[in-house]
Write a protein that holds these residues in place. Structure first.
Motif, short mmCIF file in Angstrom:
data_model
loop_
_atom_site.label_atom_id
_atom_site.label_comp_id
_atom_site.label_asym_id
_atom_site.label_seq_id
_atom_site.Cartn_x
_atom_site.Cartn_y
_atom_site.Cartn_z
N CYS A 15 -8.38 51.96 35.94
CA CYS A 15 -9.42 51.33 35.04
C CYS A 15 -10.48 50.47 35.82
O CYS A 15 -11.34 50.69 35.20
N TRP A 16 -10.10 50.22 36.86
CA TRP A 16 -11.19 49.47 37.86
C TRP A 16 -12.42 50.61 38.34
O TRP A 16 -13.53 50.29 37.95
N LEU A 17 -11.91 51.93 38.43
CA LEU A 17 -12.81 52.72 38.86
C LEU A 17 -13.77 53.22 37.77
O LEU A 17 -14.93 53.59 37.88
N LEU A 18 -13.12 53.22 36.53
CA LEU A 18 -13.50 53.67 35.34
C LEU A 18 -14.56 52.50 34.73
O LEU A 18 -15.49 52.74 33.89
N SER A 19 -14.17 51.33 35.24
CA SER A 19 -15.24 50.05 35.05
C SER A 19 -16.58 50.13 35.76
O SER A 19 -17.29 49.52 35.17
N LEU A 20 -16.43 50.78 36.96
CA LEU A 20 -17.72 50.85 37.63
C LEU A 20 -19.03 51.11 36.81
O LEU A 20 -19.99 50.37 37.00
N PRO A 21 -18.92 52.21 36.32
CA PRO A 21 -19.99 52.73 35.53
C PRO A 21 -20.73 51.48 34.43
O PRO A 21 -21.69 51.42 34.18
N LEU A 22 -19.54 50.81 33.90
CA LEU A 22 -19.80 49.88 32.77
C LEU A 22 -20.62 48.59 33.75
O LEU A 22 -21.62 48.28 33.05
#
Length: 661
Positions: A15-22
């Motif tokens: 979730c953290w890694l996929l939150s970086l683009p956000l």
């Protein structure tokens, strides 16, 4: 799931890694509008004299908030559905809940707008609940088996989509504003949507938390769960009821958002979230992140794109490839390679006599379509030499017969080639892939000719067939997986259609009519060309009947009899692609004739390949000619497109067949 599980990272890290683009898009979005400080000031203490701050306060921040809420809510509903049904492909969109809610809101807007004052979410809840109830009814006899539930969701989605298309055809002006919203638009003009949605999602989250421990029992098999004294019936009802309520709440505010409820739970499961509470927590957070990221990315291209693209359509377009990637990795109960078909059973004692009867019935239907109709003074018989009216009726009858012929032959080829009785161009997504190519050709090419569109449609249909082959070759073309691939392709088609129709292009109304299967735009020259092509392709197919008799017996038998299996399959798939493209160009992508006609021919006892092809061809032509005539007369002076009438009849037949699958 198989052993291809991502174990290198945890759900939290995923979730953290996929939150970086956000986070990056969030920062870039604020920088483009004055910076982080101004953005926070406009959120908390906006100056009503500054336009930029007002836009941030009443548009940008509410849109980001609604994206986070809607994404989290849909992911939460997806986790609940997957837990209740023990089905990794269950989600609000694949099970028809979102389509039911959307159709209910459209119907209420037209027929009973006062209901919307009571609460849009309650109207959506009723529609979603009815759709889910229909899915349960279709799958109940098979114990809610995962594959049957998803297939039931497919046909309910298609059926409700056909009804929604009918409403759009007859009420385009009244519902034109719903095209963008219904495709999943997150655009906001204030905080009303957030104020409406967050309390309902908060209630849903609290109820889900209270159901956490009881629903964890559903991870066991039914016998073990019952031994613990748990009422599975009421527990499943509570879980699905909560999922439908959450989905309806989201749809009532932002429309249909595709595949967030499928993607987020599966990603966190693959990242190692095995327990229900982990999937609920991380799946909900990831759903919020995925939808917000998609929306912010879409906003960054707003100035580049020529039209306003709904976020829900983009998530659907991204989710369909994800589903295609998941299908080969799913371990579904009942996986089995197609068995050699018993093609010599239930033969009709006199197939020639039966074919003559079908031909007579077709001639009567053609006479009905040409000569009997309604006018200002009611029903009347048209004189055959009255060319002023005949010149309008004849092209439609010829086009309907030709399209029915091509779809019936294509469906017969697919059923015999795959040994799958539920195969057809519509169900496997071949018509949808063809329609995607045709819509892109219509909108992107300056002045496409009919020949260009046939070529483009054939390429789209053949590309879809290649995807079907690539995704299912290793599994031995298991019928269930073939059908699931069709679900994914159909979802991609829906996304492309939503993008094209939401742009406000004046060609949209004609595309809607074509998608519904109207023969209204066919002229005599085009009808004769299509009819000639259909006859030639059918004659070519008859020369391949030896292959069609042998292929259902299995690969080993086919090769032992000296047939080059791969070459035979490739040639037959090319014929299917061309037949589907030509038929789709005339009557749209959804009619179910490709499923219905071969089935009816087999039920009549026409089991040998040549008899089966000819019988299905006659039945397909008969059904489409009757569908065209019924569509023109049933609500005269208005008309229902032939493809839409056929899809409603064929969809009902598909549901009946699904209960026997």
């Amino acid at each position: 799931m198989t052993g291809n599980t991502i174990r290198a990272v945890s759900p939290a890290l995923t979730c953290w890694l996929l939150s970086l683009p956000l986070l990056v898009l969030f920062w870039l979005g604020l920088e483009a509008q004055g910076g982080l400080a101004l953005g926070l000031k406009s959120l908390l203490f906006p100056s009503y004299e500054e336009v930029d701050q007002l836009l941030l306060h009443y548009a940008w921040w509410p849109r980001l908030s609604i994206a986070l809420l809607a994404g989290g809510g849909l992911a939460l509903a997806g986790v609940l559905m997957q837990q209740v049904l023990r089905n990794p492909l269950a989600s609000p969109t694949t099970l028809g809940v979102a389509s039911g809610a959307n159709l209910a809101l459209m119907a209420a807007t037209l027929l009973a707008p006062g209901l919307l004052d009571i609460g849009r979410e309650w109207v959506a809840l009723a529609g979603g609940g009815l759709a889910m109830g229909l899915v349960f009814m279709l799958a109940w006899r098979r114990g809610l088996a995962p594959i049957v539930v998803v297939l039931a969701g497919l046909v309910v989605n298609l059926y409700l989509g056909a009804l929604a298309t009918a409403l759009l055809l007859f009420n385009h002006e009244a519902l034109s504003g719903l095209l963008i919203w219904g495709a999943g638009s997150l655009a906001q003009s204030g905080w009303d949507g957030v104020a409406t949605l967050w309390p309902r999602l908060a209630i849903g989250t609290v109820v889900a938390w209270f159901l956490l421990r009881p629903m964890a029992v559903l991870e066991l098999d039914d016998a073990s769960a019952k031994s613990l004294g748990v009422s599975l019936k009421y527990l499943r009802f509570a879980g699905m009821g909560l999922a439908v309520f959450i989905t309806a709440s989201v749809v009532s505010v932002v429309g249909v958002i595709g595949f967030i409820g499928l993607a987020a739970p599966n990603i966190v499961r693959m990242a190692g979230a095995r327990r229900l509470y982990q999937r609920l927590l991380w799946g909900t957070l990831l759903g919020a992140v995925l939808l917000a990221t998609t929306d912010l990315l879409l906003q960054s291209f707003t100035g580049v794109l020529p039209t306003l693209i709904p976020t829900g359509a983009v998530t659907g377009a991204l989710g369909a490839p994800l589903m295609m990637w998941l299908i080969p990795r799913l371990k579904l109960q009942g996986d089995r390679a197609p068995q050699p078909a018993a093609v010599l059973v239930n033969r009709h004692p006199a197939p020639g006599r039966l074919a003559v009867r079908l031909a007579i019935g077709l001639l009567l239907a053609i006479g009905l379509g040409l000569l009997l109709g309604q006018g200002v003074n009611g029903w009347y018989w048209l004189s055959p030499d009255n060319w002023s009216v005949m010149q309008w009726r004849m092209p439609r009858v010829v086009a309907a017969a030709a399209s029915g012929l091509m779809l019936a032959v294509a469906g017969t080829l697919l059923q015999r080639l795959s040994a799958n009785p539920m195969a057809s161009p519509e169900v496997l997504g071949i018509s949808g892939g063809c329609a995607i190519a045709l819509i892109l050709g219509i909108f992107l090419l300056p002045a496409p000719t009919s020949g260009m569109l046939v070529g483009i449609g054939t390429l789209g249909a053949f590309a879809t067939l290649l995807v079907l082959v690539m995704l299912n070759r290793r599994s031995g073309f298991v019928p269930e997986r073939l059908l699931l691939t069709g679900v994914a392709v159909t979802a991609l088609f829906d996304a492309v259609r939503s993008v094209m129709l939401a742009g406000g292009d004046p060609r949209g109304q004609q595309v809607i009519a074509w998608l519904a299967g109207s023969t209204y735009y066919v002229d005599l020259t085009s009808a004769l060309a299509v009819g000639t092509l259909a006859a030639l392709l059918t004659l070519c197919t008859l020369s391949l009947t030896r292959w069609l008799d042998i292929l259902p017996l299995g690969a080993s038998t086919t090769q032992a009899l000296g047939i080059a299996l791969n070459r035979a399959r490739l040639l037959l798939l090319l014929v299917v692609a061309l037949l589907t493209a030509c038929a789709t160009l005339v009557v749209g992508p959804l009619s179910f004739i490709g499923l219905l006609a071969p089935h009816m021919a087999r039920l009549l006892g026409l089991s040998r390949a040549r008899q089966h092809l000819l019988g299905a061809a006659l039945v397909g032509m008969l059904l489409m000619v009757l569908a065209d005539w019924v569509g023109r007369q049933i609500i005269f002076p208005y008309e229902i497109p032939a493809g839409l009438v056929a899809s409603l009849i064929g969809g009902a037949y598909f549901m009946w067949g699904l209960r026997r699958l």
